[in-house]
Write a protein that holds these residues in place. Structure first.
Motif, PDB file in Angstrom:
ATOM      1  N   ILE A 190       0.839  -1.196   0.000  1.00 27.11           N
ATOM      2  CA  ILE A 190       0.000   0.000   0.000  1.00 27.11           C
ATOM      3  C   ILE A 190       0.875   1.247   0.000  1.00 27.11           C
ATOM      4  N   ALA A 191       0.640   2.143  -0.949  1.00 25.93           N
ATOM      5  CA  ALA A 191       1.279   3.455  -0.978  1.00 25.93           C
ATOM      6  C   ALA A 191       0.252   4.469  -0.495  1.00 25.93           C
ATOM      7  N   PHE A 192       0.588   5.210   0.542  1.00 28.76           N
ATOM      8  CA  PHE A 192      -0.379   6.081   1.216  1.00 28.76           C
ATOM      9  C   PHE A 192       0.179   7.505   1.281  1.00 28.76           C
ATOM     10  N   PHE A 193      -0.454   8.442   0.572  1.00 28.29           N
ATOM     11  CA  PHE A 193      -0.071   9.848   0.634  1.00 28.29           C
ATOM     12  C   PHE A 193      -0.994  10.554   1.625  1.00 28.29           C
ATOM     13  N   GLY A 194      -0.425  11.054   2.731  1.00 27.70           N
ATOM     14  CA  GLY A 194      -1.219  11.737   3.744  1.00 27.70           C
ATOM     15  C   GLY A 194      -0.462  12.904   4.343  1.00 27.70           C
ATOM     16  N   SER A 195      -1.098  13.614   5.257  1.00 28.49           N
ATOM     17  CA  SER A 195      -0.490  14.811   5.848  1.00 28.49           C
ATOM     18  C   SER A 195       0.715  14.459   6.718  1.00 28.49           C
ATOM     19  N   SER A 196       0.528  13.571   7.694  1.00 27.30           N
ATOM     20  CA  SER A 196       1.647  13.095   8.504  1.00 27.30           C
ATOM     21  C   SER A 196       1.195  11.969   9.406  1.00 27.30           C
ATOM     22  N   VAL A 197       2.043  10.959   9.511  1.00 25.57           N
ATOM     23  CA  VAL A 197       1.784   9.863  10.437  1.00 25.57           C
ATOM     24  C   VAL A 197       2.666   9.993  11.677  1.00 25.57           C
ATOM     25  N   VAL A 198       3.694  10.848  11.619  1.00 24.21           N
ATOM     26  CA  VAL A 198       4.631  10.963  12.741  1.00 24.21           C
ATOM     27  C   VAL A 198       4.406  12.208  13.591  1.00 24.21           C
ATOM     28  N   SER A 199       3.588  13.151  13.108  1.00 21.05           N
ATOM     29  CA  SER A 199       3.381  14.399  13.826  1.00 21.05           C
ATOM     30  C   SER A 199       1.902  14.771  13.850  1.00 21.05           C
ATOM     31  N   ALA A 200       1.417  15.096  15.056  1.00 16.56           N
ATOM     32  CA  ALA A 200       0.037  15.549  15.216  1.00 16.56           C
ATOM     33  C   ALA A 200      -0.046  17.077  15.257  1.00 16.56           C
ATOM     34  N   TYR A 201       1.065  17.749  14.956  1.00 20.61           N
ATOM     35  CA  TYR A 201       1.106  19.206  15.035  1.00 20.61           C
ATOM     36  C   TYR A 201       0.317  19.795  13.871  1.00 20.61           C
ATOM     37  N   TRP A 202      -0.749  20.565  14.174  1.00 18.24           N
ATOM     38  CA  TRP A 202      -1.675  21.077  13.155  1.00 18.24           C
ATOM     39  C   TRP A 202      -2.090  19.931  12.212  1.00 18.24           C
ATOM     40  N   ASN A 203      -2.387  18.801  12.787  1.00 12.71           N
ATOM     41  CA  ASN A 203      -2.675  17.606  11.993  1.00 12.71           C
ATOM     42  C   ASN A 203      -3.550  16.665  12.807  1.00 12.71           C
ATOM     43  N   GLY A 204      -4.841  16.996  12.877  1.00 10.68           N
ATOM     44  CA  GLY A 204      -5.753  16.212  13.690  1.00 10.68           C
ATOM     45  C   GLY A 204      -5.952  14.785  13.219  1.00 10.68           C
ATOM     46  N   ALA A 205      -5.582  14.492  11.975  1.00 13.91           N
ATOM     47  CA  ALA A 205      -5.773  13.141  11.436  1.00 13.91           C
ATOM     48  C   ALA A 205      -4.645  12.185  11.811  1.00 13.91           C
ATOM     49  N   ALA A 206      -3.618  12.660  12.507  1.00 11.22           N
ATOM     50  CA  ALA A 206      -2.436  11.831  12.765  1.00 11.22           C
ATOM     51  C   ALA A 206      -2.768  10.510  13.444  1.00 11.22           C
ATOM     52  N   THR A 207      -3.541  10.558  14.539  1.00 11.94           N
ATOM     53  CA  THR A 207      -3.796   9.309  15.249  1.00 11.94           C
ATOM     54  C   THR A 207      -4.735   8.398  14.462  1.00 11.94           C
ATOM     55  N   TYR A 208      -5.554   8.972  13.615  1.00 15.71           N
ATOM     56  CA  TYR A 208      -6.389   8.167  12.717  1.00 15.71           C
ATOM     57  C   TYR A 208      -5.500   7.392  11.755  1.00 15.71           C
ATOM     58  N   TYR A 209      -4.557   8.093  11.113  1.00 12.86           N
ATOM     59  CA  TYR A 209      -3.629   7.417  10.210  1.00 12.86           C
ATOM     60  C   TYR A 209      -2.850   6.322  10.946  1.00 12.86           C
ATOM     61  N   ARG A 210      -2.337   6.660  12.117  1.00 13.64           N
ATOM     62  CA  ARG A 210      -1.536   5.681  12.864  1.00 13.64           C
ATOM     63  C   ARG A 210      -2.342   4.431  13.182  1.00 13.64           C
ATOM     64  N   GLY A 211      -3.564   4.640  13.671  1.00 15.44           N
ATOM     65  CA  GLY A 211      -4.379   3.495  14.037  1.00 15.44           C
ATOM     66  C   GLY A 211      -4.728   2.614  12.859  1.00 15.44           C
ATOM     67  N   ILE A 212      -5.116   3.240  11.752  1.00 15.66           N
ATOM     68  CA  ILE A 212      -5.471   2.485  10.554  1.00 15.66           C
ATOM     69  C   ILE A 212      -4.263   1.730  10.008  1.00 15.66           C
ATOM     70  N   VAL A 213      -3.154   2.430   9.852  1.00 18.08           N
ATOM     71  CA  VAL A 213      -1.968   1.829   9.243  1.00 18.08           C
ATOM     72  C   VAL A 213      -1.401   0.717  10.125  1.00 18.08           C
ATOM     73  N   LYS A 214      -1.371   0.949  11.427  1.00 17.27           N
ATOM     74  CA  LYS A 214      -0.873  -0.074  12.347  1.00 17.27           C
ATOM     75  C   LYS A 214      -1.720  -1.343  12.274  1.00 17.27           C
ATOM     76  N   ALA A 215      -3.030  -1.168  12.267  1.00 17.33           N
ATOM     77  CA  ALA A 215      -3.926  -2.328  12.211  1.00 17.33           C
ATOM     78  C   ALA A 215      -3.804  -3.057  10.876  1.00 17.33           C
ATOM     79  N   LEU A 216      -3.637  -2.327   9.780  1.00 18.30           N
ATOM     80  CA  LEU A 216      -3.429  -2.973   8.480  1.00 18.30           C
ATOM     81  C   LEU A 216      -2.127  -3.755   8.465  1.00 18.30           C
ATOM     82  N   SER A 217      -1.093  -3.186   9.077  1.00 18.82           N
ATOM     83  CA  SER A 217       0.193  -3.886   9.143  1.00 18.82           C
ATOM     84  C   SER A 217       0.060  -5.201   9.903  1.00 18.82           C
TER      85      SER A 217
END
Length: 367
Positions: A7-34
């Motif tokens: 899976i190639a995933f273009f998103g705002s950021s998975v490592v930083s939640a700074y001005w990035n409310g979707a960070a924990t959403y990305y982390r949770g989804i990607v971690k569970a897919l892994s």
């Protein structure tokens, strides 16, 4: 474990939640897919000082590619991403979004999936409905799937009216390894806490549901967290604590008597759009007070697992009557519901079935 799909995933950021409310959403989804056997490469631009405010190091559940935002670099990364089985462009990457949206759509082949993942569907739909010449209108039918992190049937109908092949909500959730009950911390102890970045379509609702309630209850203590509120006039009983890093979210949620969820205007209008922080707070066993939005009872039972207010006066009334014992009871009920229905493992199971079924069908056609 054998790789199920790349899976190639273009998103705002998975490592930083700074001005990035979707960070924990990305982390949770990607971690569970892994954990299900998918191999994810997450592409994120180096913008908005996010890399200077990282919450986490590069995680072991995905490869992180941080790139300079130039057209040449994006074209190179799109060529690299074309080798993946599933290619995802999230909304709101923050730089060259139009280029990425068109580029990912062009990567469609017989043996892959191209997906637009809208983490702010109400705002996207409002934007393209107000501008028939918005280039994204013509791209929607070119994606195999439009995934959204909320919106329910109203968003599904809106996207399908734009000729989306298939629109599926993948609701927010929480990662129980990251968000869980912890002991209270004095710095966050108060009667009501709210965490959210300052955004134009949220500010008026924060004024009504949070600041108005604080003014009505001068004897109660309120805490405001999130980026951008530094110059906001606050009542004397409201304390601003600035950006709250992810590793402090649990304490922020467990220390107050109650925590407040305030939807953005667009999400409240469409309904069925619970913020990530609702589930994170529930996962920490917090007593949640939320502004009303259609579909809240689809996720939590009002009065038992979550409390609902229609304005700041109702928030104040809830706080007047809320005892620590009652708050603890509601928090425990919310935690139980979240653990059984709202983890990212629940959401990843849906994605896994979509990817497996669609890629298997594509492979048969391709062969």
């Amino acid at each position: 474990m054998e790789t199920k799909s790349k899976i190639a995933f273009f998103g705002s950021s998975v490592v930083s939640a700074y001005w990035n409310g979707a960070a924990t959403y990305y982390r949770g989804i990607v971690k569970a897919l892994s954990q299900l056997g998918h191999e994810v490469t997450f592409y994120e631009p180096d913008i908005y000082d996010r890399q200077k405010h990282r919450d986490i190091a590069d995680p072991d559940y995905c490869k992180v590619v941080i790139y300079e935002s130039t057209e040449a670099e994006i074209e190179r990364l799109l060529a690299e991403a074309s080798l993946a089985d599933v290619i995802i462009k999230a909304s709101g990457v923050g730089a060259f979004d139009d280029l990425l949206e068109a580029g990912v759509a062009k990567l469609k082949a017989d043996n892959n999936l191209v997906i637009f993942w809208d983490v702010d569907a109400p705002a996207t739909l409002d934007r393209i409905n107000s501008d028939p010449f918005d280039p994204f209108n013509e791209l929607i039918p070119k994606y195999d799937y439009i995934l959204t992190y909320g919106g329910g049937q109203p968003v599904i109908d809106a996207y399908e009216s734009k000729l989306a092949q298939k629109c599926i909500p993948v609701y927010n959730a929480f990662d129980a390894e990251t968000h869980h009950p912890v002991p209270a911390e004095e710095q966050y102890q108060c009667d009501l806490a709210f965490l959210g970045n300052r955004l134009p379509d949220r500010e008026a609702r924060v004024e009504e549901f949070f600041l108005n309630a604080a003014e009505i209850l001068p004897d109660k203590k309120f805490i405001l967290g999130g980026s951008g509120w530094g110059d906001k006039a606050l009542p004397g009983n409201a304390n601003y604590v600035g950006h709250v890093y992810t590793n402090q979210h649990n304490a922020f949620n467990t220390s107050p008597l109650a925590v407040l969820n305030i939807s953005r205007d667009s999400m409240a209008k469409y309904g069925f759009s619970p913020a990530t922080r609702v589930f994170e707070a529930a996962g920490a066993g917090a007593c949640i007070i939320t502004d009303y939005w259609e579909g809240v009872d689809f996720f939590f039972e009002p009065g038992k697992e979550i409390l609902i207010a229609n304005n700041g006066e109702e928030v104040a009334e809830i706080l007047r009557e809320l005892t620590p014992e009652r708050a603890l009871e509601i928090g425990k009920a919310a935690y139980s519901r979240a653990m059984s229905h709202h983890t990212y493992n629940n959401r990843a199971g849906l994605l896994d079935s979509i990817f497996d079924k669609s890629l298997s069908s594509a492979e048969k056609i391709y062969l």
